[in-house]
Design a protein around this motif. Structure first.
Motif, short mmCIF file in Angstrom:
data_model
loop_
_atom_site.label_atom_id
_atom_site.label_comp_id
_atom_site.label_asym_id
_atom_site.label_seq_id
_atom_site.Cartn_x
_atom_site.Cartn_y
_atom_site.Cartn_z
N ALA A 162 17.30 -26.18 -42.70
CA ALA A 162 16.26 -26.84 -43.65
C ALA A 162 16.47 -28.12 -44.19
CB ALA A 162 16.08 -25.83 -44.71
N ALA A 163 17.78 -28.43 -44.49
CA ALA A 163 18.40 -29.76 -45.05
C ALA A 163 17.95 -30.74 -43.93
CB ALA A 163 19.72 -29.53 -45.45
N LEU A 164 18.24 -30.54 -42.86
CA LEU A 164 18.28 -31.55 -41.72
C LEU A 164 16.65 -31.75 -41.38
CD1 LEU A 164 21.53 -30.68 -39.83
CD2 LEU A 164 20.97 -32.83 -41.09
N LEU A 165 16.14 -30.36 -41.16
CA LEU A 165 14.68 -30.72 -40.62
C LEU A 165 13.43 -30.50 -41.40
CD1 LEU A 165 15.45 -28.34 -37.48
CD2 LEU A 165 15.73 -30.57 -37.67
N ALA A 166 13.46 -29.91 -42.66
CA ALA A 166 12.62 -29.69 -43.70
C ALA A 166 13.25 -29.90 -44.84
CB ALA A 166 11.66 -28.56 -43.34
N PRO A 167 13.69 -30.91 -45.48
CA PRO A 167 14.62 -31.04 -46.92
C PRO A 167 13.56 -30.53 -47.94
CG PRO A 167 14.60 -33.06 -45.60
CD PRO A 167 13.60 -32.34 -44.89
N LEU A 168 12.58 -30.41 -48.12
CA LEU A 168 11.76 -29.98 -49.02
C LEU A 168 12.14 -28.49 -49.27
CD1 LEU A 168 8.47 -31.88 -49.15
CD2 LEU A 168 10.25 -32.11 -50.75
#
Length: 200
Positions: A162-168
């Motif tokens: 999530a942090a790398l691909l969709a930070p929200l």
């Protein structure tokens, strides 16, 4: 803002499992075009570094699922996970700390700040995990150790991706971690109030 969420998610993931975010960062940089590590962090995608990280990941994966030994592992990881969190946060916000030949210049340049933030975030998550694990082991006669560990591994992978691909989505992870910590603290207080002599 997104860089901060990326770094935060990676550091929190390292607090659950030191090696997962580093392996994810290195593998995504080496084998996909999804992320591009800054020059100072390119070593994370080196094949030898990745191989060593995978071996360390397997060792922690197994050690963390054995009741009793998981607590010993947590003691060892008190240094490792915060360090990994600092590296993960630093790489996530594109900090450059490739070679520190002049410590004074390094401090003055503020390049150490992202690493320090990552260390603190990972340490907080690690401490919560280390405190919760003996409680889980005692309450479940050891049966809960592999289940809790597997959940932490899944959470670490989810946070890293999530942090790398969709930070929200990291915000959701932060809310979940805070909620779990609050629930654990409340349960511990309730146990102490019900069995004061046992807590002492």
């Amino acid at each position: 803002m997104l860089e901060l969420l990326t770094g935060t998610g990676l550091a929190l993931a390292a607090g659950l499992n030191a090696w997962i975010p580093l392996v994810v960062i290195g593998a995504l940089d080496r084998f996909t075009g999804l992320i591009d590590l800054p020059p100072g962090w390119a070593w994370l995608s080196n094949e030898w570094v990745l191989a060593i990280l995978v071996v360390l990941l397997v060792v922690e994966f197994i050690a963390d699922k054995i009741p009793g030994f998981d607590s010993v592992n947590d003691i060892v990881q008190t240094i490792v996970r915060p360090t990994a969190g600092g590296l993960a946060f630093g790489s996530g916000v594109s900090a450059t700390t490739s070679a520190v030949t002049d410590p004074e210049a390094f401090v003055a340049s503020q390049d150490w700040v992202p690493v320090a933030i990552g260390v603190v975030l990972a340490l907080l998550v690690h401490l919560a995990k280390a405190v919760a694990r003996p409680v889980i082991n005692t309450a479940t006669a050891g049966v809960g150790a592999p289940v809790a560990s597997a959940a932490e591994d899944v959470g670490s992978f989810a946070l890293a991706f999530a942090a790398l691909l969709a930070p929200l989505l990291v915000v959701v992870g932060i809310v979940l971690i805070v909620t779990m910590v609050v629930v654990l603290v409340r349960r511990r207080r309730n146990r102490r109030s019900r069995h004061p002599q046992t807590a002492a």
